[in-house]
Design a protein around this motif. Structure first.
Motif, mmCIF file in Angstrom:
data_model
loop_
_atom_site.group_PDB
_atom_site.id
_atom_site.type_symbol
_atom_site.label_atom_id
_atom_site.label_comp_id
_atom_site.label_asym_id
_atom_site.label_seq_id
_atom_site.Cartn_x
_atom_site.Cartn_y
_atom_site.Cartn_z
ATOM 1 N N LEU A 1 47.794 39.167 45.980
ATOM 2 C CA LEU A 1 47.333 38.033 46.692
ATOM 3 C C LEU A 1 46.211 37.864 47.564
ATOM 4 O O LEU A 1 45.269 37.206 47.489
ATOM 5 N N LEU A 2 46.269 39.091 48.280
ATOM 6 C CA LEU A 2 45.284 39.140 49.168
ATOM 7 C C LEU A 2 43.864 39.327 48.581
ATOM 8 O O LEU A 2 42.889 38.892 48.917
ATOM 9 N N VAL A 3 44.025 40.268 47.498
ATOM 10 C CA VAL A 3 42.705 40.654 46.832
ATOM 11 C C VAL A 3 41.996 39.129 45.964
ATOM 12 O O VAL A 3 41.055 39.127 45.984
ATOM 13 N N SER A 4 43.139 38.570 45.444
ATOM 14 C CA SER A 4 42.591 37.390 44.925
ATOM 15 C C SER A 4 41.664 36.421 45.649
ATOM 16 O O SER A 4 40.931 36.065 45.162
ATOM 17 N N GLY A 5 42.333 36.257 47.033
ATOM 18 C CA GLY A 5 41.487 35.481 47.871
ATOM 19 C C GLY A 5 40.357 36.177 48.184
ATOM 20 O O GLY A 5 39.135 35.447 48.272
ATOM 21 N N TRP A 6 40.088 37.539 48.696
ATOM 22 C CA TRP A 6 39.026 38.044 48.972
ATOM 23 C C TRP A 6 37.781 38.012 47.761
ATOM 24 O O TRP A 6 36.766 37.807 48.343
ATOM 25 N N LEU A 7 38.184 38.088 46.727
ATOM 26 C CA LEU A 7 37.288 38.129 45.591
ATOM 27 C C LEU A 7 36.466 36.859 45.472
ATOM 28 O O LEU A 7 35.517 36.580 44.876
ATOM 29 N N ASN A 8 37.272 35.531 46.188
ATOM 30 C CA ASN A 8 36.689 34.448 46.137
ATOM 31 C C ASN A 8 35.828 33.857 47.397
ATOM 32 O O ASN A 8 35.364 32.754 47.423
ATOM 33 N N LEU A 9 36.033 34.817 48.392
ATOM 34 C CA LEU A 9 35.288 34.413 49.769
ATOM 35 C C LEU A 9 33.572 34.302 49.350
ATOM 36 O O LEU A 9 33.060 34.939 48.422
ATOM 37 N N GLU A 10 33.026 33.278 49.970
ATOM 38 C CA GLU A 10 31.615 32.829 49.759
ATOM 39 C C GLU A 10 30.920 34.107 50.693
ATOM 40 O O GLU A 10 29.793 34.362 49.958
ATOM 41 N N THR A 11 31.165 34.709 51.518
ATOM 42 C CA THR A 11 30.427 35.776 52.150
ATOM 43 C C THR A 11 30.366 36.855 51.285
ATOM 44 O O THR A 11 31.324 37.244 50.508
ATOM 45 N N PRO A 12 29.277 37.706 51.424
ATOM 46 C CA PRO A 12 28.966 39.111 50.319
ATOM 47 C C PRO A 12 30.200 40.010 50.872
ATOM 48 O O PRO A 12 30.522 40.273 51.748
ATOM 49 N N ILE A 13 31.071 40.478 49.506
ATOM 50 C CA ILE A 13 32.006 41.562 49.933
ATOM 51 C C ILE A 13 31.996 42.255 48.805
ATOM 52 O O ILE A 13 31.754 41.821 47.719
ATOM 53 N N ILE B 1 42.240 51.359 45.335
ATOM 54 C CA ILE B 1 43.039 52.656 44.950
ATOM 55 C C ILE B 1 44.642 52.247 44.672
ATOM 56 O O ILE B 1 45.315 51.911 45.637
ATOM 57 N N ASP B 2 45.045 52.583 43.484
ATOM 58 C CA ASP B 2 46.218 52.139 43.138
ATOM 59 C C ASP B 2 47.149 53.336 42.671
ATOM 60 O O ASP B 2 46.916 53.822 41.502
ATOM 61 N N PHE B 3 48.062 53.792 43.355
ATOM 62 C CA PHE B 3 49.033 54.842 43.012
ATOM 63 C C PHE B 3 50.159 54.421 42.573
ATOM 64 O O PHE B 3 51.131 55.154 42.898
ATOM 65 N N LYS B 4 50.187 53.370 41.758
ATOM 66 C CA LYS B 4 51.444 52.871 41.097
ATOM 67 C C LYS B 4 51.259 52.970 39.746
ATOM 68 O O LYS B 4 51.720 51.869 39.042
ATOM 69 N N GLY B 5 50.311 53.564 39.282
ATOM 70 C CA GLY B 5 50.022 53.710 37.818
ATOM 71 C C GLY B 5 48.982 52.655 37.231
ATOM 72 O O GLY B 5 48.839 52.488 36.055
ATOM 73 N N GLY B 6 48.470 51.848 38.264
ATOM 74 C CA GLY B 6 47.535 50.900 38.148
ATOM 75 C C GLY B 6 47.839 49.526 37.772
ATOM 76 O O GLY B 6 47.148 48.609 37.573
ATOM 77 N N ALA B 7 49.287 49.456 37.857
ATOM 78 C CA ALA B 7 49.968 48.127 37.582
ATOM 79 C C ALA B 7 49.336 47.134 38.625
ATOM 80 O O ALA B 7 49.401 45.882 38.273
ATOM 81 N N THR B 8 49.189 47.483 39.713
ATOM 82 C CA THR B 8 48.888 46.366 40.722
ATOM 83 C C THR B 8 47.477 45.844 40.683
ATOM 84 O O THR B 8 47.032 44.642 40.826
ATOM 85 N N MET B 9 46.361 46.730 40.399
ATOM 86 C CA MET B 9 45.184 46.414 40.753
ATOM 87 C C MET B 9 44.324 46.300 39.375
ATOM 88 O O MET B 9 42.990 45.985 39.382
ATOM 89 N N SER B 10 44.924 46.614 38.350
ATOM 90 C CA SER B 10 44.116 46.757 36.873
ATOM 91 C C SER B 10 43.634 45.505 36.561
ATOM 92 O O SER B 10 42.532 45.566 36.034
ATOM 93 N N ARG B 11 44.139 44.400 36.832
ATOM 94 C CA ARG B 11 43.789 43.105 36.400
ATOM 95 C C ARG B 11 42.290 42.699 37.129
ATOM 96 O O ARG B 11 41.629 41.937 36.725
ATOM 97 N N PHE B 12 41.875 43.403 38.150
ATOM 98 C CA PHE B 12 40.765 42.923 38.861
ATOM 99 C C PHE B 12 39.630 44.017 38.456
ATOM 100 O O PHE B 12 38.385 44.100 39.084
ATOM 101 N N ALA B 13 39.837 45.058 37.447
ATOM 102 C CA ALA B 13 38.855 46.065 37.400
ATOM 103 C C ALA B 13 37.511 45.471 36.784
ATOM 104 O O ALA B 13 36.701 46.178 37.197
#
Length: 350
Positions: free
Chosen positions: A159-171, A176-188
């Motif tokens: 949820l946090l990453v989804s919002g941060w990726l949409n911020l207007e400010t440069p970011i 780093i996902d040490f649960k097999g990539g299940a958490t973060m792979s959608r943002f790769a």
């Protein structure tokens, strides 16, 4: 208001005419130029007054970028707002939120890309059926999320990453996902994600560690070159530098497999705020989190039922309340970098 502005103009006009006449007859062109310049002051003041002195009875609206009161758009910089506008906007938005159901609020947040209503904020759930949002640089600057297996830590991270990726400010984000990539792979594949490491590829984490160490040195040298004490001062020099967020799921497992990363993370937690690098980590407990790292993870979120000793070490004054029993939501408690505590609920499977 119009009559008052007209009478002020009548009082102002003779002095302008007199100044122009004196400048023309005496050959003092500076006086004449000043009189002509002054001629624009009155209509300018009328225009400013019309845009600042308006009825506050209009409907308050936020379109994701601008705040409106009736047909009047407020300046985007809040320091330009009148004091009375703040309360009107707050009351108006609170009234609208109170009239919405929980699904309405979630759909509204999803439609905004999980951005908050204030610049730099992201939506992370509901506090007493009102939108709850967070500005990491101001409320952190680093964040620790703690909770047992199955409480929803990974969902909150997404949820946090989804919002941060949409911020207007440069970011930029390093994940780093040490649960097999299940958490973060959608943002790769997102262009703002500059690095993704999982426990399936051990070399990725080591490469990211080297990159982060280099980032610290590079940014420190860039700020020193212009004499800037932090990234905000660096921007004021007209320089460009994106904030970097380092997001880690299962910190304990990461450090168990790569102990060397502990030193890198401690450096980021200690020096990252001024350099524009922010650390966000999730872990099941405080086990494996060093004291030197914990002391700089000033914002903490506890999810669900936790060990009282862990809660005490995190600085919470009591147990995590259970403010919401709606299916598909989890309860949590935030203690921000200023020591303020908030109970809120966040969605899972969004």
């Amino acid at each position: 208001m119009a009559h008052s502005s007209f009478m002020q103009g009548l009082w102002f006009l003779p002095s302008v005419i007199f100044g122009a006449f004196q400048g023309f007859t005496s050959g003092n062109w500076q006086m004449m130029a000043f009189a002509l310049l002054s001629l624009g002051v009155w209509p300018l003041s009328v225009w400013i007054r019309r845009h600042r002195d308006f009825s506050l009875d209009g409907v308050v609206e936020f379109d994701g970028k601008d705040v409106w009161i009736g047909e009047h758009r407020l300046p985007r910089r809040e320091f330009l707002w009148r004091k009375s506008w703040h309360q009107v906007v707050w009351d108006g938005l609170a009234l609208q939120t109170a009239e919405l159901t929980i699904p309405d609020l979630l759909n509204s947040a999803r439609g905004r890309g999980f951005l908050g209503t204030r610049r730099g904020c992201v939506w992370i759930g509901l506090e007493e059926n009102r939108d709850f949002e967070m500005n990491l640089p101001e409320d952190g600057p680093h964040l620790l999320i703690a909770g047992a297996t199955g409480t929803g830590k990974s969902e909150l991270l997404r949820l946090l990453v989804s919002g941060w990726l949409n911020l207007e400010t440069p970011i930029e984000l390093t994940l780093i996902d040490f649960k097999g990539g299940a958490t973060m792979s959608r943002f790769a594949q997102h262009p703002r994600v500059v690095g993704l490491a999982t426990d399936l590829e051990t070399t990725d984490a080591l490469a990211i560690a080297n990159t982060l160490e280099q980032q610290l040195l590079t940014r420190q040298a860039a700020l020193a070159e212009v004499g800037a004490e932090n990234i905000e001062a660096f921007w004021r020099h007209g320089k460009r530098l994106s904030r970097r967020l380092v997001v880690i799921d299962e910190l304990g497992e990461l450090l168990r497999q790569h102990p060397r990363l502990s030193q890198v993370l401690e450096q980021i937690a200690a020096r990252g705020r001024s350099l524009g690098i922010h650390l966000v980590v999730a872990n099941q407990s405080l086990s494996g989190v060093s004291r030197s790292l914990l002391v700089n993870l000033r914002a903490r979120i506890a999810i669900g039922e936790m060990d009282p000793l862990d809660l005490s070490q995190l600085g919470f004054r009591g147990r995590v309340n259970l403010p919401l029993t709606t299916p598909g939501w989890r309860s949590a408690k935030l203690r921000d970098g200023n020591g303020l505590e908030h109970s809120f609920a966040f969605p899972i499977g969004f």
